[in-house]
Design a protein around this motif. Structure first.
Motif, PDB file in Angstrom:
ATOM      1  N   GLU A   1       0.836  -1.199   0.000  1.00  0.00           N
ATOM      2  CA  GLU A   1       0.000   0.000   0.000  1.00  0.00           C
ATOM      3  C   GLU A   1       0.872   1.251   0.000  1.00  0.00           C
ATOM      4  O   GLU A   1       1.477   1.603   1.012  1.00  0.00           O
ATOM      5  CB  GLU A   1      -0.951  -0.016   1.194  1.00  0.00           C
TER       6      GLU A   1
ATOM      7  N   GLU B   1      -8.345   5.454   0.670  1.00  0.00           N
ATOM      8  CA  GLU B   1      -8.489   4.131   0.079  1.00  0.00           C
ATOM      9  C   GLU B   1      -7.199   3.774  -0.655  1.00  0.00           C
ATOM     10  O   GLU B   1      -6.745   4.520  -1.523  1.00  0.00           O
ATOM     11  CB  GLU B   1      -9.656   4.114  -0.901  1.00  0.00           C
ATOM     12  N   ALA B   2      -6.619   2.630  -0.292  1.00  0.00           N
ATOM     13  CA  ALA B   2      -5.409   2.153  -0.969  1.00  0.00           C
ATOM     14  C   ALA B   2      -5.793   1.730  -2.382  1.00  0.00           C
ATOM     15  O   ALA B   2      -6.754   0.991  -2.574  1.00  0.00           O
ATOM     16  CB  ALA B   2      -4.793   0.987  -0.212  1.00  0.00           C
TER      17      ALA B   2
ATOM     18  N   THR C   1      -5.067  -2.331  -2.977  1.00  0.00           N
ATOM     19  CA  THR C   1      -5.816  -3.309  -2.168  1.00  0.00           C
ATOM     20  C   THR C   1      -7.257  -2.894  -1.879  1.00  0.00           C
ATOM     21  O   THR C   1      -8.025  -3.701  -1.384  1.00  0.00           O
ATOM     22  CB  THR C   1      -5.119  -3.533  -0.816  1.00  0.00           C
ATOM     23  N   THR C   2      -7.612  -1.658  -2.128  1.00  0.00           N
ATOM     24  CA  THR C   2      -8.917  -1.046  -1.812  1.00  0.00           C
ATOM     25  C   THR C   2      -9.223  -1.023  -0.311  1.00  0.00           C
ATOM     26  O   THR C   2     -10.337  -0.734   0.080  1.00  0.00           O
ATOM     27  CB  THR C   2     -10.095  -1.679  -2.589  1.00  0.00           C
ATOM     28  N   GLN C   3      -8.232  -1.300   0.519  1.00  0.00           N
ATOM     29  CA  GLN C   3      -8.387  -1.192   1.974  1.00  0.00           C
ATOM     30  C   GLN C   3      -8.617   0.275   2.328  1.00  0.00           C
ATOM     31  O   GLN C   3      -8.001   1.161   1.746  1.00  0.00           O
ATOM     32  CB  GLN C   3      -7.133  -1.716   2.676  1.00  0.00           C
ATOM     33  N   GLU C   4      -9.505   0.542   3.289  1.00  0.00           N
ATOM     34  CA  GLU C   4      -9.809   1.919   3.686  1.00  0.00           C
ATOM     35  C   GLU C   4      -9.298   2.209   5.086  1.00  0.00           C
ATOM     36  O   GLU C   4      -9.323   1.342   5.959  1.00  0.00           O
ATOM     37  CB  GLU C   4     -11.315   2.172   3.621  1.00  0.00           C
ATOM     38  N   TYR C   5      -8.849   3.461   5.270  1.00  0.00           N
ATOM     39  CA  TYR C   5      -8.341   3.923   6.561  1.00  0.00           C
ATOM     40  C   TYR C   5      -8.918   5.298   6.847  1.00  0.00           C
ATOM     41  O   TYR C   5      -8.978   6.143   5.956  1.00  0.00           O
ATOM     42  CB  TYR C   5      -6.814   4.045   6.535  1.00  0.00           C
TER      43      TYR C   5
END
Length: 74
Positions: free
Chosen positions: A26, A48-49, A52-56
């Protein structure tokens, strides 16, 4: 005076950012959502990465730290 990223909080939505020290794969992020308080002030943003579409969720002031974030994708 120390260097920092300067930006208009109202224009953060869909802006692009690069992590100085990527975690895993990321590195590139886009702000996908802005969260406002009851007064309409931006109090948090959702990063949003891209890979990876991971969200923070982070405080927008964290993006001012040039030792952690670069504006745009580098």
């Amino acid at each position: 005076m120390s260097e920092k990223n300067t930006f208009n909080k109202k224009k953060l939505l869909l802006s692009k950012w690069t992590a100085v020290e990527p975690q895993g794969k990321e590195k590139h992020f886009m702000i996908s959502e802005l969260l406002e308080d009851e007064k309409g002030e931006i109090c948090a943003c959702i990063l949003e990465a891209v890979l990876t579409t991971q969200e923070y969720q982070i405080d927008p002031q964290e993006l001012e730290d040039v030792s952690r974030w670069h504006m745009g994708w580098k």
